[in-house]
Structures are given as C-alpha cells and as structure tokens.
Design a protein around this motif. Structure first.
Motif, PDB file in Angstrom:
ATOM      1  N   PHE A  72      39.123 -30.124  22.291  1.00 37.72           N
ATOM      2  CA  PHE A  72      39.874 -31.078  23.098  1.00 37.72           C
ATOM      3  C   PHE A  72      38.937 -31.868  24.009  1.00 37.72           C
ATOM      4  N   ASP A  73      39.104 -33.186  24.022  1.00 34.88           N
ATOM      5  CA  ASP A  73      38.310 -34.061  24.880  1.00 34.88           C
ATOM      6  C   ASP A  73      39.262 -34.819  25.802  1.00 34.88           C
ATOM      7  N   PRO A  74      39.385 -34.384  27.060  1.00 32.79           N
ATOM      8  CA  PRO A  74      40.325 -35.035  27.965  1.00 32.79           C
ATOM      9  C   PRO A  74      39.911 -36.460  28.349  1.00 32.79           C
ATOM     10  N   VAL A  77      38.558 -39.293  17.155  1.00 33.07           N
ATOM     11  CA  VAL A  77      38.608 -40.247  18.268  1.00 33.07           C
ATOM     12  C   VAL A  77      37.892 -41.526  17.847  1.00 33.07           C
ATOM     13  N   ARG A  78      38.297 -42.626  18.444  1.00 28.66           N
ATOM     14  CA  ARG A  78      37.616 -43.898  18.200  1.00 28.66           C
ATOM     15  C   ARG A  78      36.279 -43.897  18.926  1.00 28.66           C
ATOM     16  N   THR A 107      46.415 -41.882  28.457  1.00 33.36           N
ATOM     17  CA  THR A 107      45.733 -41.394  27.268  1.00 33.36           C
ATOM     18  C   THR A 107      46.777 -41.134  26.192  1.00 33.36           C
ATOM     19  N   ASN A 108      46.383 -41.249  24.937  1.00 32.66           N
ATOM     20  CA  ASN A 108      47.331 -41.215  23.849  1.00 32.66           C
ATOM     21  C   ASN A 108      46.884 -40.251  22.756  1.00 32.66           C
ATOM     22  N   GLN A 109      47.819 -39.439  22.261  1.00 38.48           N
ATOM     23  CA  GLN A 109      47.588 -38.619  21.081  1.00 38.48           C
ATOM     24  C   GLN A 109      48.557 -39.117  20.015  1.00 38.48           C
ATOM     25  N   PHE A 125      49.806 -39.158  27.966  1.00 45.00           N
ATOM     26  CA  PHE A 125      49.648 -38.273  29.112  1.00 45.00           C
ATOM     27  C   PHE A 125      48.626 -38.844  30.076  1.00 45.00           C
ATOM     28  N   ASN A 126      48.755 -38.433  31.306  1.00 47.69           N
ATOM     29  CA  ASN A 126      47.836 -38.837  32.369  1.00 47.69           C
ATOM     30  C   ASN A 126      46.818 -37.710  32.527  1.00 47.69           C
ATOM     31  N   ALA A 127      45.552 -37.987  32.270  1.00 41.61           N
ATOM     32  CA  ALA A 127      44.512 -36.958  32.343  1.00 41.61           C
ATOM     33  C   ALA A 127      44.299 -36.439  33.756  1.00 41.61           C
TER      34      ALA A 127
END
Length: 73
Positions: A57-59, A44-45, A2-4, A17-19
C-alpha cells in the motif's frame, strides 16, 4: 482526494479517500490488501501512459488501479 479504482466484470468502482483522515486511510489500506490477497494486481501511474505494479500500500499514490487476475483456458 486519492482514488482506488477496482476493475471487474461489471466495469469499475471508484473509492475516494483523504490520506490525511486516519479512518479513511485505514479502510483504503485494508481494501488494498484484501484485493491483492484475492488475486488482484495493483498498479499506480508513474507518468503519462505509464504504470508500475506495486506490492504494498502506498498512501501517497494519487491513483491506484486494481486489475483482476485473467482466467483463460
């Protein structure tokens, strides 16, 4: 992964990061709230060429982009 993506005056920085990894997920959530509490807008897309603003926050989001507050005169 996952990418921020954090946009700023110098361009952008990417935080992967790895959720499924609890410490990485906690750091990502902390980064989310630090940025949004400091005036960044999180989005978010939702589809090709489409984004949606989020307030929490949406993991599960594969990519979250943070835009700085625009300052004008």
């Amino acid at each position: 992964m996952t990418n921020q993506i954090v946009m700023d005056r110098s361009g952008d920085s990417r935080h992967y990061f790895n959720a499924d990894n609890a410490p990485e997920l906690a750091r990502a959530e902390q980064r989310f709230y630090e940025l949004t509490n400091n005036g960044f807008t999180a989005a978010v897309r939702t589809g090709p060429g489409q984004i949606s603003q989020i307030k929490s926050f949406d993991p599960t989001a594969k990519e979250t982009v943070f835009f700085p507050r625009l300052v004008g005169g």
